[in-house]
Design an enzyme around this catalytic site. Sequence first.
Site, PDB file in Angstrom:
ATOM      1  N   HIS A  21     -14.242 123.382  50.416  1.00 61.26           N
ATOM      2  CA  HIS A  21     -13.764 122.262  49.596  1.00 61.26           C
ATOM      3  C   HIS A  21     -12.245 122.148  49.694  1.00 61.26           C
ATOM      4  CE1 HIS A  21     -17.549 121.409  47.237  1.00 61.26           C
ATOM      5  NE2 HIS A  21     -17.849 122.493  47.929  1.00 61.26           N
ATOM      6  N   ASP A 111     -12.123 116.774  43.315  1.00 60.69           N
ATOM      7  CA  ASP A 111     -13.386 117.172  43.913  1.00 60.69           C
ATOM      8  C   ASP A 111     -14.505 116.646  43.015  1.00 60.69           C
ATOM      9  OD1 ASP A 111     -15.692 118.845  44.688  1.00 60.69           O
ATOM     10  OD2 ASP A 111     -14.197 119.926  45.879  1.00 60.69           O
TER      11      ASP A 111
END
Length: 464
Positions: A21, A111
């Site tokens: 990520h 995110d």
Amino acid sequence: MVLQKHNNVHVLLLPYPAQGHINPLVQFAKRLASKGVKATIATTHYTVNTINAPNVGVEAISDGFDNGGFAQAKNVQLFLTSFRTVGAKTLSQLIERFQQTTTPVTCIVYDSFFPWALDVAKRHGVYGAAFFTNSAAVCNIFCRIHHGLLELPVEEEDLPLFVPGIPPLDLPDLPSFIRFPESYPDYLAMKLSQFSNLNKADFMFVNTFEALESEAVNGIRELCPAKLIGPMVPSAYLDGRIKGDRGYGASLWKPLSEECSDWLETKASKSVVYISFGSMVSLSNEQIEEVALGLEQSGMNFIWVLRQSEHAKLPKGYEEMVKEKGIIVTWCNQLELLEHQAIGCFVTHCGWNSTLETLSLGVPVVCLPQWADQLPDAKYLEQVWEVGVRPKEDESGVVRKEEFVRSLKMVMEGKRSEEIRSNASKWMKLAREAVGEGGSSDKNINEFVEHLRGAHVTANLNDY
Ligand code: UDP
């Protein structure tokens, strides 16, 4: 939403603190910085020193587990709950600190695992943009479940599963949180929560590109206005417009780059198999053994990234036994390896970043997906993009060495191998076009930047 006009745009990016990520969000930050935007990564104390990217600021916030992050929390629900409370508070403090400077924050790119960050953005009167680090196909599937358009649990008699824009999905293609929802309630809840307030977000970005997933993205656009901005892979491997951009600028482990490249220099073109299962998955002892013995049996050269915690699963004396043919390292710079002319194929767990990287560099694959979204990613790699082969598992879910070697040979030698290589080259070209000047992803990023600069107004997710 009413915002004052900013020529001095400042984007704060909030990754989930895992390698798969952090990489795409740091890459997005570098892309924005290359377009004149001030970009700052806000990440946990535990990961803050692992990020060092040119022209990108890095600031610490807290997830409540400052000495070890997820490993310290040991429990996904506890970790996410703590992140939501402590993270929201410390993110707010960071924004307030910037608001006192000449570069106040204009937008938070968060995110999609952290939908609460949108509330923080709204509280501070700045834009909020959700960033999905998985494929458009995966977004499409979970978004439909969230909206009640796809039912869980999926029973065997419901298969194959038909989802608009996606080829029929059989049991081995289903993300594990859908195939076994009762085994992963916290992960499933997290995947669905990504869509809980998405209609209030100002932007939705997905790390993929139009030519790669045109049908899947049409499926998701029936529900939300996804903007595709990928592949978020360092520029040197794609358009080359960001000078010197050869690595993500983020690594939780020390890569053994020299050891790998010195060894590769001695090998013939396309003769080496590169194996990696990414930063998170842990394979069963049996599966590691089958891969190890299969590699030995194939007689092919190989370089295997196996994290230290997995080494004990290798057959006794294995490294010594194969030392003429292969090396095993704990971490490498994957992109440098994939780019190397000696690499002939990538045995991958099909994590989304590895998938995009192999497509961007035109390297064929043998797919060994283990869990989560890796299963649909493998389906696409083998059957939609046709850049590799997925060996079949036996009844106990293990890929046996004979089947593994058969797949390796299919990808490395013979007629099918040529077709696969030619497909891989096609996707490499399309990936370069997408992020190059005027490409589909480049245009979307430019539009975003223009929007933040207040030049014109585009659709808001509220309109959907
Ligand atoms: N990676 C790396 N060195 C390695 C193995 C992996 O730099 O030895 C990087 C890889 O390039 C990718 C990321 O780690 O960007 C892994 O992300 P992915 O989504 O493929 O898998 P995950 O680790 O999230 O399961």
